[in-house]
Design a protein around this motif. Structure first.
Motif, short mmCIF file in Angstrom:
data_model
loop_
_atom_site.label_atom_id
_atom_site.label_comp_id
_atom_site.label_asym_id
_atom_site.label_seq_id
_atom_site.Cartn_x
_atom_site.Cartn_y
_atom_site.Cartn_z
N ARG A 111 12.94 -75.65 -38.28
CA ARG A 111 11.55 -75.30 -38.62
C ARG A 111 10.85 -76.45 -39.35
O ARG A 111 9.66 -76.72 -39.12
N GLN A 112 11.59 -77.14 -40.20
CA GLN A 112 11.03 -78.28 -40.92
C GLN A 112 10.66 -79.40 -39.95
O GLN A 112 9.61 -80.05 -40.10
N LYS A 162 7.38 -78.85 -38.34
CA LYS A 162 6.21 -79.03 -39.21
C LYS A 162 5.94 -80.49 -39.54
O LYS A 162 4.78 -80.92 -39.57
N ARG A 214 5.60 -81.52 -31.37
CA ARG A 214 5.99 -80.12 -31.57
C ARG A 214 6.53 -79.51 -30.27
O ARG A 214 7.41 -78.65 -30.31
#
Length: 509
Positions: A67-68, A71, A187
């Protein structure tokens, strides 16, 4: 050309301007990049290659780190540390171990580079829109993408050559990013990367780290049996089933992406070599199907085997289903993203693949499917949408086939296969209706049953309109009126169960 250590190889539009970027710039910045390759299939493989590099070199330790990564871009220090053990593993021109190649290939002649770009004509193919020799020399980046593409998702070079781990022409599915702008391509890569615990579940006991050697570092022994369970993540994602060696050409403009003044490759050597693959390696980028026969489960990767469009297999891209004798499961990257969804969110899905006849590509399909929020809990409704479209299709095709053939001793047929072009028109137009429905309805909050009735009514109206188009040229022939009337009656009867209740009452009135 080194794919991970400083060289620019991936063709992109950077805020609308064409250039090539390296993997470090892609992963360590939030640039406004969009892939810029001239064909949708090569663009998908450019994305797949970047995903495979990211997956194997920067494997997230867990979901939190994954998830990091979504981002925040990697730092230059993180990037350098992670690639350090593998700096010379992904060098297209390495003197001994070039990326996805074998040094010293023995071949009587050099094969034109265009042969790597599946679907384009080569020396024995008939030309259509693309002439022979259209692509005479390409840059290192396009050569690397073409090598990866040919080895991963294409039919083999022909008799005596082995195909990819997934079979001749597997379907590839990726989770897409719906927006564009800063960081969107970065992403998109990370959305299709699996964290380490997922990889461990997918490949239990397989080699990892520096023990997971790609085939150009640790070649497959000719004539050997390779067990799928012995293939690690890196070896599997970059599997090369053939002996291939690129040949250089004079510097100039890339005839694929258009990059100017670059080092180029103008052909390659290829050599037959055989081995046996035992089992199915669970590739994370493709949906799988299976059947159970005599207690034995036989698995295969989903492929396009008929003229039916991609949406007819829609459920298999996103849902897992197990029955007594058969089942299917989505690609691991899609299943993992679905499991990680933080509440109801839309899903944008890239789907690509070929329909082939042995080594020849007959058709290529690359599409984007969008699912509105709540789709993950609406499997029955989504399958009903697909099923209704196919049922209406069957009714239309059956009635027109009856009209074309006639009925012996009752009425003369049209004598023309009007059902074939009508079927194609229905599939194209009904697909647009289906995709709009999936994209617009909020399955989590909206009363989907009302929308479904309207959708069915639209399908029925479409079938009736296409029926009228198909028989229009024959309506004024007295000998054919009976066939048209009988076929129209059959269509009405077959469509009756599919009409929404209120519409059926109106028809009867």
């Amino acid at each position: 050309m080194n794919l991970i250590d400083g060289d620019d190889w991936l063709p992109v539009l950077d805020a609308g301007r064409f250039r090539r970027i390296g993997l470090q710039e892609l992963l360590c910045t939030d640039g406004d990049f969009r892939l810029a390759l001239p064909r949708d299939d090569m663009e998908l493989s450019g994305l797949a290659l970047a995903i495979a590099l990211t997956q194997t070199l920067f494997l997230p330790a867990d979901v939190t780190q994954w998830r990091q990564r979504l981002k925040v871009p990697l730092t230059a220090a993180e990037y350098a540390a992670d690639i350090e053990p593998y700096r010379d593993w992904f060098d297209l021109d390495h003197a001994k171990r070039p990326f996805m190649q074998t040094r010293g290939v023995k071949a009587a002649e050099t094969t034109p580079i265009q042969k790597l770009f599946i679907g384009l004509p080569d020396g024995v193919s008939h030309t259509f829109f693309n002439p022979e020799g259209e692509i005479g020399a390409v840059c290192g980046g396009c050569a690397a993408i073409a090598l990866f593409h040919q080895a991963s998702v294409c039919p083999s070079f022909g008799g005596g050559f082995k195909g990819s781990l997934r079979g001749a022409a597997p379907v590839t599915t990726f989770v897409d990013v719906p927006d564009s702008g800063p960081g969107s391509l970065r992403r998109r890569l990370w959305r299709n990367v699996l964290p380490a615990p997922e990889i461990a579940r997918l490949l239990p006991g397989a080699p990892t780290g520096r023990d997971d050697l790609p085939v150009w570092m640790l070649p497959v022994v000719a004539g050997s049996t390779v067990h799928a369970g012995s293939i690690g993540l890196r070896r599997g994602l970059f599997w090369q089933p053939a002996h291939v060696e690129l040949r250089p050409a004079a510097a100039g403009d890339c005839e694929h992406c258009g990059a100017s003044g670059v080092a180029r490759h103008g052909g390659f050597l290829k050599e037959k070599f055989v081995y046996t693959l035992a089992g199915l390696w669970p590739h994370p980028h493709s949906p799988r199907q299976w059947t159970v026969k005599k207690g034995e489960r036989e698995e295969r990767f989903l492929s396009f085997t008929t003229t039916a469009p991609a949406w007819t297999q829609l459920s298999q891209y996103v849902f897992r289903q197990e029955a007594t004798r058969e089942g299917h499961a989505p690609a691991s990257v899609v299943a993992a993203w679905t499991a990680a969804l933080p509440g109801a969110q839309p899903l944008n899905l890239l789907v690509g693949g070929y329909r082939n006849n042995q080594a020849n590509v007959i058709e290529r399909r690359h599409e984007l499917f969008s699912f509105a929020p709540g789709w993950e809990d609406a499997q029955a409704q989504i399958e009903a949408c697909v099923g209704d479209a196919l049922a209406v299709r069957s009714a239309l095709r059956g009635s027109l086939y009856w009209a074309a053939k006639g009925q012996k001793d009752h009425f003369k047929g049209l004598g023309v296969a009007v059902h074939e072009p009508a079927d194609g028109r229905f599939l194209a137009r009904s697909g647009a209706l289906l995709l709009a429905e999936l994209r617009e309805i909020d399955w989590a909050h909206e009363d989907w049953s009302i929308r479904l009735d309207a959708y069915r009514a639209a399908l029925v109206t479409l079938a009736e309109a296409i029926f009228a188009e198909a028989v229009a040229p024959y309506r004024h022939d007295p000998e054919l009126i009976h066939a048209i009337a009988a076929a129209r009656g059959k269509l009405a009867r077959d469509l009756k169960p599919l009409r929404p209740p209120k519409e059926e009452e109106a028809v009867q009135a």
